[in-house]
Design an enzyme around this catalytic site. Structure first.
Site, PDB file in Angstrom:
ATOM      1  N   ARG A  93       0.853  -1.182   0.000  1.00  9.67           N
ATOM      2  CA  ARG A  93       0.000   0.000   0.000  1.00  9.67           C
ATOM      3  C   ARG A  93       0.892   1.236   0.000  1.00  9.67           C
ATOM      4  NH1 ARG A  93      -3.502  -2.789  -1.468  1.00  9.67           N
ATOM      5  NH2 ARG A  93      -5.482  -3.288  -0.478  1.00  9.67           N
TER       6      ARG A  93
ATOM      7  N   GLU B  95      -4.364   6.936  -4.716  1.00  5.03           N
ATOM      8  CA  GLU B  95      -4.666   6.342  -6.029  1.00  5.03           C
ATOM      9  C   GLU B  95      -6.035   6.781  -6.520  1.00  5.03           C
ATOM     10  OE1 GLU B  95      -4.188   2.120  -5.573  1.00  5.03           O
ATOM     11  OE2 GLU B  95      -2.136   2.357  -4.888  1.00  5.03           O
TER      12      GLU B  95
ATOM     13  N   HIS C 275      -1.080   0.115  -9.983  1.00  2.78           N
ATOM     14  CA  HIS C 275      -1.689  -0.873  -9.067  1.00  2.78           C
ATOM     15  C   HIS C 275      -2.240  -2.078  -9.855  1.00  2.78           C
ATOM     16  CE1 HIS C 275      -3.753  -1.482  -4.914  1.00  2.78           C
ATOM     17  NE2 HIS C 275      -3.480  -2.643  -5.488  1.00  2.78           N
TER      18      HIS C 275
END
Ligand code: 8YV
Length: 312
Positions: free
Chosen positions: A231, A260, A278
């Protein structure tokens, strides 16, 4: 009567189609007036199917007093307040294991891309630079280097196997020492000192927030690399950016970011960072398996059976 469930985000299409067929679904992410939407569903919504990183906290849970289950699409449940769920006797499930191999593939791709500068060399070829300017500058080998795994869970173990196949040595740090052959370091600074590439694989959330800070990056040093598959919150992002700009570390490979899908644009001009959007688990096969796991938890729960992958 199909149980009423709320979908928090626009997610995997196949999964959402199955949910639409088997449940009475309501899309929070499409609602103009979210408070009104929640009010209207307060007396009937029995589950949340969570997609994405929208925070799910006690305040939201209290707006849905009939909530029994939060079924997350993804292994990481850092966006869900687990204490709040527990206090309200709401079950939380995730989708572990089915994504381990895929995320580990992405992690190794990040290491290869970052040390060997493969995306940069590909761009160099496309720009016609090979013929115009000559060969691409030499990069850094993986073989003989040490990968320091911060968070040796099931994904970390899958990464370790792949890294060893590339000739890397493995060390790790975890909250608890594990019964494994890899050398253990007592804290992230020691791990960073003892490795060439620090691979971040911890869960997100308050406990690991900015675990990789200036001290850890100093320990990694100007020849060291950091890769993050976990993360964005686990690394102090502005500090990392500065360390890359000032070449206080050799490079970084990042699949995850603090906010994000917004990536600080200052990263875009740097040659010593590789940026993925991601994509850790982002394959057709793995996303289907994740969705199947989420759906199975919902089905089991509404059939009055224990769920398959319970977090709390
Ligand atoms: C997904 C992830 O990108 O499983 C996780 O925790 O971060 C990823 O696999 C995400 O869950 C999709 O919403």
């Amino acid at each position: 009567m199909k149980p009423d469930i709320i979908l928090t985000g626009k997610g995997h299409a196949g999964t959402q189609a199955t949910l639409d067929a088997e449940f009475s679904t309501h899309r929070l992410f499409e609602a103009q007036d979210k408070d009104r939407f929640l009010q209207e569903l307060a007396r009937k919504a029995r589950a949340l199917a969570t997609f994405g990183h929208m925070p799910v906290n006690g305040a939201l849970m209290d707006k849905l007093p009939k909530l029994e289950l939060i079924a997350n699409f993804g292994v990481g449940v850092d966006a869900i307040n687990l204490d709040d769920a527990k206090a309200r006797k709401i079950i939380v499930t995730n989708t572990p294991d089915v994504l381990n191999e895929c995320v580990a593939d992405t992690a190794i791709a990040l290491v290869l891309s970052t040390l060997r500068k493969l995306p940069q060399s590909e761009a160099y070829t496309r720009a016609g630079n090979w013929a115009a300017k000559g060969p691409y500058p030499l990069a850094t080998s993986l073989g003989g280097k040490t990968l320091g795994i911060l968070g040796l869970g099931r994904i970390g173990e899958a990464i370790a196997k792949r890294a060893m196949a590339c000739g890397m040595k493995i060390r790790y740090h975890n909250r608890n020492k594990k019964n494994v052959a890899y050398p253990y370091d007592p804290d992230p600074v020691a791990l960073a000192k003892n490795c060439n590439v620090l691979m971040v694989v911890t869960p997100g959330g308050a406990e690991t927030s900015k675990l990789v800070n200036a001290k850890v990056l100093d320990a990694l040093g100007p020849q060291g690399y950091v890769c993050n598959i976990a993360r964005g919150s686990v690394i102090d992002e502005p500090v990392l950016l500065r360390y890359l700009q000032e070449k206080k570390i050799a490079g970084a490979g990042l699949d995850v970011f603090v906010d994000e899908p917004r990536v600080p644009p200052e990263f875009f001009t740097l040659d010593n960072v590789v940026l993925f959007p991601h994509v850790g688990s982002a394959t057709v096969e793995t996303r289907k398996a994740m969705g199947d796991c989420q759906i199975e938890n919902l089905r089991l729960h509404f059939a009055g059976k224990p769920v398959k992958t319970r977090v709390v």
